[in-house]
Design an enzyme around this catalytic site. Structure first.
Site, PDB file in Angstrom:
ATOM      1  CG  LEU A 254      59.741  77.896  66.138  1.00  0.00           C
ATOM      2  CD1 LEU A 254      59.987  78.730  64.890  1.00  0.00           C
ATOM      3  CD2 LEU A 254      60.606  78.408  67.288  1.00  0.00           C
TER       4      LEU A 254
ATOM      5  CD  GLU B 204      49.744  70.384  71.988  1.00  0.00           C
ATOM      6  OE1 GLU B 204      49.325  71.532  71.768  1.00  0.00           O
ATOM      7  OE2 GLU B 204      50.884  70.011  71.656  1.00  0.00           O
TER       8      GLU B 204
ATOM      9  CG  ASP C 279      54.492  74.981  73.934  1.00  0.00           C
ATOM     10  OD1 ASP C 279      55.480  75.376  74.578  1.00  0.00           O
ATOM     11  OD2 ASP C 279      54.486  73.968  73.212  1.00  0.00           O
TER      12      ASP C 279
ATOM     13  CE1 TYR D 273      60.024  66.561  77.498  1.00  0.00           C
ATOM     14  CE2 TYR D 273      58.343  64.871  77.598  1.00  0.00           C
ATOM     15  CZ  TYR D 273      58.755  66.145  77.864  1.00  0.00           C
ATOM     16  OH  TYR D 273      57.907  67.015  78.495  1.00  0.00           O
TER      17      TYR D 273
END
Ligand code: ADP
Ligand code: MG
Length: 382
Positions: free
Chosen positions: A124, A159, A171, A223
């Protein structure tokens, strides 16, 4: 209230009031999964759950970061921030200051006290919430006057390059730019954004976030493998990115792809981009039934063609739909993490209970349930 908790801790720790309290939310993606690294479309919205930062400047060149969710305060020298160092969780905050410095902005010492409500590591985006809250705080305290999209870019740089997590920009864009009562359409190629009306309370619905509590493991290699398969498909089709294939050209394009697996991956990306556009159109005419249908189609595509769902996510989606949800799908990168269900207000409890019951019956741990409505992005709170 976390505003007051962060501010109270600040004054206790620093013997002076914070200069202000800023906040930024976590996010969840309504639709558009694995499209980001294919230059495609996503449609996230901001959660109500946010991360707060009580902040004040200091004149000793120290960056002192403390979190109510972590043990020890972490101290950095603001003049010698560098990627790859120590600092653990606090590097998400320090990285934002570093990224601002890299962009040529003068930032001096700071005391930051953080209090986050976004569950950590559930997909989230507690990481973006933390970065963006720090971003708006530092921008304001040092009067940098940066645009929100630029702050989002710097948070992403923190990040990617300071913490070292290779994530896309959704995000941070969502946490910075989302507005209450809207989802944020984001074109990952142009970084253009559009506010799309999704006033859940007014429409009589909630977006029920179902946390499987199974950790989303990008390190499984799944991924990276998906990214490579998408690149292979684009190369063989002869386009820069799968974004450049549309539904009309899909069949002809797929015939050029040499492996069955890569064909299915490409099919997911192309159809998913179309579903995002269709969802935007459906939301603009308040057609929630169509939104629900597109969510389910997205899940099926992620499960069967892209193969990133998990047994828990499938149970969550199936149980929610069986209990009367308007739509449901896995959300985020997959391999665990969260699902999201579009549910009528009156049925939130029943759908939540049905999902929990299905998890118990399947022998899974109890899921987390978070009824959400599109909320406000980063802001000053006090
Ligand atoms: P997600 O963004 O999905 O929650 P990430 O792994 O990207 O998961 O980011 C989670 C990490 O962000 C945590 O492990 C921690 O290092 C940092 N973090 C986020 N919020 C806080 C907080 N309130 N206090 C301390 N660290 C935090
Ligand atoms: Mg994150």
């Amino acid at each position: 209230m976390s505003v007051t908790k962060a501010a109270a801790r600040f004054s206790k720790a620093h013997n002076t009031e914070a200069e202000g309290v800023w906040a930024a939310p976590g996010r969840v993606n309504l639709i558009g999964e694995h499209t980001d690294y294919n230059d495609g479309f996503v449609l996230p919205f901001a959660l109500e759950q946010s991360t707060w930062v009580a902040a004040g400047r200091r004149d000793d060149g120290v960056l002192l970061v403390e979190s109510l969710q972590a043990e020890e305060p972490v101290r950095f020298d603001v003049g010698s921030l560098a990627p790859g160092g120590s600092g653990g969780w606090a590097r998400y905050a320090a990285g934002v200051v570093w990224a601002m410095q890299q962009a040529g902005h003068e930032v001096g010492g700071l005391s930051l006290v953080i209090d986050g409500q976004v569950p950590l590591g559930s997909g989230l985006s507690s990481s973006a919430a933390l970065e963006c809250a720090v971003g708006v705080a530092v921008d304001s305290l040092y009067a940098l006057g940066l645009e929100r999209a630029e702050l989002a870019r710097l948070a992403q740089k923190a990040e990617n390059d300071f913490v070292g997590a290779p994530t896309g920009g959704m995000d941070q864009m969502a946490s910075m730019l989302c507005t209450q009562g809207h989802a944020l359409f984001l074109d990952n190629r142009t970084r253009e954004v559009e506010q799309v009306p999704l006033d859940a309370p007014a429409l009589g619905v909630r977006l029920l976030v179902i946390d499987t509590k199974v950790s989303h493991a990008h390190e499984t290699g799944g991924y990276r493998e998906r990214r490579e398969q998408c690149e292979q498909a684009a190369r063989e089709i002869g386009v820069p990115m799968l974004r450049d294939v549309d539904l009309d050209g899909l069949q002809a394009a797929l015939e050029k792809v040499s492996t069955e697996v890569a064909r299915r991956r490409a099919k997911h990306i192309v159809t998913e981009n179309a579903r995002v556009l269709d969802t935007v159109a459906a939301l603009r005419r308040d057609d929630l039934a169509e939104v629900g249908r597109l969510m389910v189609a997205s899940h099926v595509s992620l499960r069967d063609d892209f193969e990133v769902s998990s047994p828990e996510l499938d149970v969550a989606v199936d149980a929610a739909m069986a209990a009367g949800a308007v739509g449901a799908r896995m959300t985020g990168g997959g391999f665990g993490g969260c699902a999201i269900a579009l549910v009528r207000d009156t049925e939130v409890d029943a759908v939540g209970a049905a999902v929990t019951k299905a998890f118990t019956a399947a022998g899974y741990a109890e899921p987390g349930l978070l009824p959400a409505a599109p909320s406000q992005g980063a802001r000053r709170e006090a």
